[in-house]
Design a protein around this motif. Sequence first.
Motif, PDB file in Angstrom:
ATOM      1  N   GLN A   1       0.841  -1.214   0.158  1.00  0.00           N
ATOM      2  CA  GLN A   1      -0.142   0.020  -0.081  1.00  0.00           C
ATOM      3  C   GLN A   1       0.833   1.245  -0.066  1.00  0.00           C
ATOM      4  O   GLN A   1       0.616   2.341  -0.750  1.00  0.00           O
ATOM      5  N   ALA A   2       2.059   1.131   0.634  1.00  0.00           N
ATOM      6  CA  ALA A   2       2.641   2.440   0.752  1.00  0.00           C
ATOM      7  C   ALA A   2       3.582   2.650  -0.534  1.00  0.00           C
ATOM      8  O   ALA A   2       3.736   3.683  -0.843  1.00  0.00           O
ATOM      9  N   ASN A   3       3.970   1.640  -1.024  1.00  0.00           N
ATOM     10  CA  ASN A   3       4.653   1.685  -2.381  1.00  0.00           C
ATOM     11  C   ASN A   3       3.589   2.229  -3.406  1.00  0.00           C
ATOM     12  O   ASN A   3       3.629   3.049  -4.408  1.00  0.00           O
ATOM     13  N   ALA A   4       2.159   1.699  -3.379  1.00  0.00           N
ATOM     14  CA  ALA A   4       1.368   2.040  -4.352  1.00  0.00           C
ATOM     15  C   ALA A   4       1.049   3.668  -4.038  1.00  0.00           C
ATOM     16  O   ALA A   4       0.844   4.268  -5.094  1.00  0.00           O
ATOM     17  N   MET A   5       1.193   4.181  -3.030  1.00  0.00           N
ATOM     18  CA  MET A   5       0.817   5.644  -2.647  1.00  0.00           C
ATOM     19  C   MET A   5       1.990   6.412  -3.305  1.00  0.00           C
ATOM     20  O   MET A   5       1.757   7.471  -3.959  1.00  0.00           O
ATOM     21  N   ARG A   6       3.153   5.940  -3.227  1.00  0.00           N
ATOM     22  CA  ARG A   6       4.388   6.501  -3.540  1.00  0.00           C
ATOM     23  C   ARG A   6       4.314   6.820  -5.154  1.00  0.00           C
ATOM     24  O   ARG A   6       4.468   7.823  -5.713  1.00  0.00           O
ATOM     25  N   HIS A   7       4.053   5.772  -5.710  1.00  0.00           N
ATOM     26  CA  HIS A   7       3.761   5.737  -7.247  1.00  0.00           C
ATOM     27  C   HIS A   7       2.665   6.401  -7.586  1.00  0.00           C
ATOM     28  O   HIS A   7       2.622   7.145  -8.583  1.00  0.00           O
ATOM     29  N   SER A   8       1.496   6.415  -7.058  1.00  0.00           N
ATOM     30  CA  SER A   8       0.308   7.434  -7.170  1.00  0.00           C
ATOM     31  C   SER A   8       0.713   8.720  -7.078  1.00  0.00           C
ATOM     32  O   SER A   8       0.443   9.631  -8.190  1.00  0.00           O
ATOM     33  N   VAL A   9       1.729   9.385  -6.300  1.00  0.00           N
ATOM     34  CA  VAL A   9       2.067  10.660  -6.193  1.00  0.00           C
ATOM     35  C   VAL A   9       2.974  11.085  -7.315  1.00  0.00           C
ATOM     36  O   VAL A   9       2.792  12.249  -8.006  1.00  0.00           O
ATOM     37  N   SER A  10       3.869  10.119  -7.829  1.00  0.00           N
ATOM     38  CA  SER A  10       4.803  10.295  -8.905  1.00  0.00           C
ATOM     39  C   SER A  10       3.795  10.308 -10.074  1.00  0.00           C
ATOM     40  O   SER A  10       4.327  11.251 -11.013  1.00  0.00           O
ATOM     41  N   SER A  11       2.876   9.687 -10.321  1.00  0.00           N
ATOM     42  CA  SER A  11       2.097   9.496 -11.640  1.00  0.00           C
ATOM     43  C   SER A  11       1.217  10.760 -11.671  1.00  0.00           C
ATOM     44  O   SER A  11       1.093  11.475 -12.541  1.00  0.00           O
ATOM     45  N   SER A  12       0.834  11.378 -10.415  1.00  0.00           N
ATOM     46  CA  SER A  12       0.031  12.787 -10.266  1.00  0.00           C
ATOM     47  C   SER A  12       1.068  13.856 -10.853  1.00  0.00           C
ATOM     48  O   SER A  12       0.677  14.562 -11.707  1.00  0.00           O
ATOM     49  N   SER A  13       2.272  13.794 -10.519  1.00  0.00           N
ATOM     50  CA  SER A  13       3.349  15.026 -10.626  1.00  0.00           C
ATOM     51  C   SER A  13       3.683  14.738 -12.154  1.00  0.00           C
ATOM     52  O   SER A  13       3.496  15.834 -12.928  1.00  0.00           O
ATOM     53  N   ARG A  14       3.629  13.571 -12.786  1.00  0.00           N
ATOM     54  CA  ARG A  14       3.882  13.545 -14.141  1.00  0.00           C
ATOM     55  C   ARG A  14       2.670  13.716 -15.033  1.00  0.00           C
ATOM     56  O   ARG A  14       2.829  14.655 -16.062  1.00  0.00           O
TER      57      ARG A  14
ATOM     58  N   THR B   1      11.408  22.542 -28.286  1.00  0.00           N
ATOM     59  CA  THR B   1      11.307  21.110 -27.343  1.00  0.00           C
ATOM     60  C   THR B   1      11.326  21.548 -25.937  1.00  0.00           C
ATOM     61  O   THR B   1      11.945  22.713 -25.496  1.00  0.00           O
ATOM     62  N   VAL B   2      10.496  21.298 -25.288  1.00  0.00           N
ATOM     63  CA  VAL B   2       9.894  21.715 -23.927  1.00  0.00           C
ATOM     64  C   VAL B   2      10.338  20.825 -22.868  1.00  0.00           C
ATOM     65  O   VAL B   2      10.065  19.680 -23.069  1.00  0.00           O
ATOM     66  N   SER B   3      11.005  21.111 -21.846  1.00  0.00           N
ATOM     67  CA  SER B   3      11.507  20.267 -21.042  1.00  0.00           C
ATOM     68  C   SER B   3      11.224  20.706 -19.455  1.00  0.00           C
ATOM     69  O   SER B   3      11.408  21.756 -19.077  1.00  0.00           O
ATOM     70  N   ILE B   4      10.663  19.875 -18.678  1.00  0.00           N
ATOM     71  CA  ILE B   4      10.545  20.017 -17.048  1.00  0.00           C
ATOM     72  C   ILE B   4      11.141  19.102 -16.276  1.00  0.00           C
ATOM     73  O   ILE B   4      10.888  17.733 -16.527  1.00  0.00           O
ATOM     74  N   SER B   5      11.894  19.462 -15.386  1.00  0.00           N
ATOM     75  CA  SER B   5      12.590  18.510 -14.537  1.00  0.00           C
ATOM     76  C   SER B   5      12.260  18.908 -13.226  1.00  0.00           C
ATOM     77  O   SER B   5      12.155  20.100 -12.811  1.00  0.00           O
ATOM     78  N   TRP B   6      11.906  18.005 -12.131  1.00  0.00           N
ATOM     79  CA  TRP B   6      11.646  18.445 -10.908  1.00  0.00           C
ATOM     80  C   TRP B   6      12.129  17.060 -10.034  1.00  0.00           C
ATOM     81  O   TRP B   6      12.106  15.860 -10.321  1.00  0.00           O
ATOM     82  N   PRO B   7      12.575  17.240  -8.686  1.00  0.00           N
ATOM     83  CA  PRO B   7      12.994  16.592  -7.647  1.00  0.00           C
ATOM     84  C   PRO B   7      11.912  15.390  -7.139  1.00  0.00           C
ATOM     85  O   PRO B   7      10.816  15.715  -7.175  1.00  0.00           O
ATOM     86  N   VAL B   8      12.481  14.394  -7.072  1.00  0.00           N
ATOM     87  CA  VAL B   8      11.753  13.246  -6.375  1.00  0.00           C
ATOM     88  C   VAL B   8      11.869  13.434  -5.101  1.00  0.00           C
ATOM     89  O   VAL B   8      12.718  13.742  -4.093  1.00  0.00           O
ATOM     90  N   HIS B   9      10.566  13.324  -4.316  1.00  0.00           N
ATOM     91  CA  HIS B   9      10.207  13.593  -2.816  1.00  0.00           C
ATOM     92  C   HIS B   9       9.821  12.471  -2.029  1.00  0.00           C
ATOM     93  O   HIS B   9       9.314  11.230  -2.829  1.00  0.00           O
ATOM     94  N   ASN B  10       9.876  12.291  -0.966  1.00  0.00           N
ATOM     95  CA  ASN B  10       9.396  11.378  -0.306  1.00  0.00           C
ATOM     96  C   ASN B  10      10.013   9.600  -0.593  1.00  0.00           C
ATOM     97  O   ASN B  10       9.444   8.796  -0.314  1.00  0.00           O
ATOM     98  N   GLY B  11      11.358   9.687  -1.155  1.00  0.00           N
ATOM     99  CA  GLY B  11      12.140   8.323  -1.254  1.00  0.00           C
ATOM    100  C   GLY B  11      11.414   7.738  -2.361  1.00  0.00           C
ATOM    101  O   GLY B  11      11.669   6.540  -2.548  1.00  0.00           O
ATOM    102  N   ALA B  12      10.571   8.227  -3.315  1.00  0.00           N
ATOM    103  CA  ALA B  12      10.188   7.492  -4.515  1.00  0.00           C
ATOM    104  C   ALA B  12      11.360   7.295  -5.456  1.00  0.00           C
ATOM    105  O   ALA B  12      12.127   8.159  -5.519  1.00  0.00           O
ATOM    106  N   LYS B  13      11.322   6.064  -5.889  1.00  0.00           N
ATOM    107  CA  LYS B  13      12.433   5.671  -6.731  1.00  0.00           C
ATOM    108  C   LYS B  13      11.785   5.455  -8.200  1.00  0.00           C
ATOM    109  O   LYS B  13      12.001   4.324  -8.878  1.00  0.00           O
ATOM    110  N   THR B  14      11.283   6.494  -8.453  1.00  0.00           N
ATOM    111  CA  THR B  14      10.763   6.549  -9.907  1.00  0.00           C
ATOM    112  C   THR B  14      11.650   7.513 -11.024  1.00  0.00           C
ATOM    113  O   THR B  14      11.102   7.706 -12.095  1.00  0.00           O
ATOM    114  N   ALA B  15      12.625   7.980 -10.443  1.00  0.00           N
ATOM    115  CA  ALA B  15      13.256   8.813 -11.156  1.00  0.00           C
ATOM    116  C   ALA B  15      14.526   8.322 -11.811  1.00  0.00           C
ATOM    117  O   ALA B  15      14.882   7.156 -11.847  1.00  0.00           O
TER     118      ALA B  15
END
Length: 173
Positions: free
Chosen positions: A33-46, A122-136
């Motif tokens: 569940q914690a891992n799913a929440m972390r990926h949900s936040v990452s997906s939302s920011s993407r 060419t448009v580029s946006i980069s943002w840091p990963v928060h809360n220990g998400a390993k999706t970057a």
Amino acid sequence: MSTLHSQRGSMLLECLVGISIFSFGVLALSALQANAMRHSVSSSSRTTATQLIQRLDGEMRSNITNLSDFQITKAKCKDVAPSSDAAKKWAQAVSANLSDATCSVAIQANDATSTPCSRRATVSISWPVHNGAKTAAATGANKGLNQAVTTIDIPTILETNDPLETRHLRCGL
């Protein structure tokens, strides 16, 4: 009587084994569940980054005569100062929605090397990963950053006033 005496405490042992197996299962479910929440936040920011890029795409398409004003060199979005008001508002929106984001917009020069009848952005946006998400990105210059990059071909054709004529003024097609 000897069989009854030898089995004394076996039910307690079975209960302890059952409880430990159940607790490991609950622990695994909570980690899932914690891992799913972390990926949900990452997906939302993407998704937010993609929507912001689409917003800029629309702004550029509606203002093709001043595409160079949308040019942004790679910098923190909150610090950029493009010459276009629409690009400033876009950079502010990126900064507000994606904290510590870096953005850049590269517009292809309008010369002999440019794409016929269009200009490439060419448009580029980069943002840091928060809360220990390993999706970057794990390595390279973008290590630890999520990134959304899109290349857009923006038509710069000017159609004639005659709706039946298919020839374009700038392209000669």
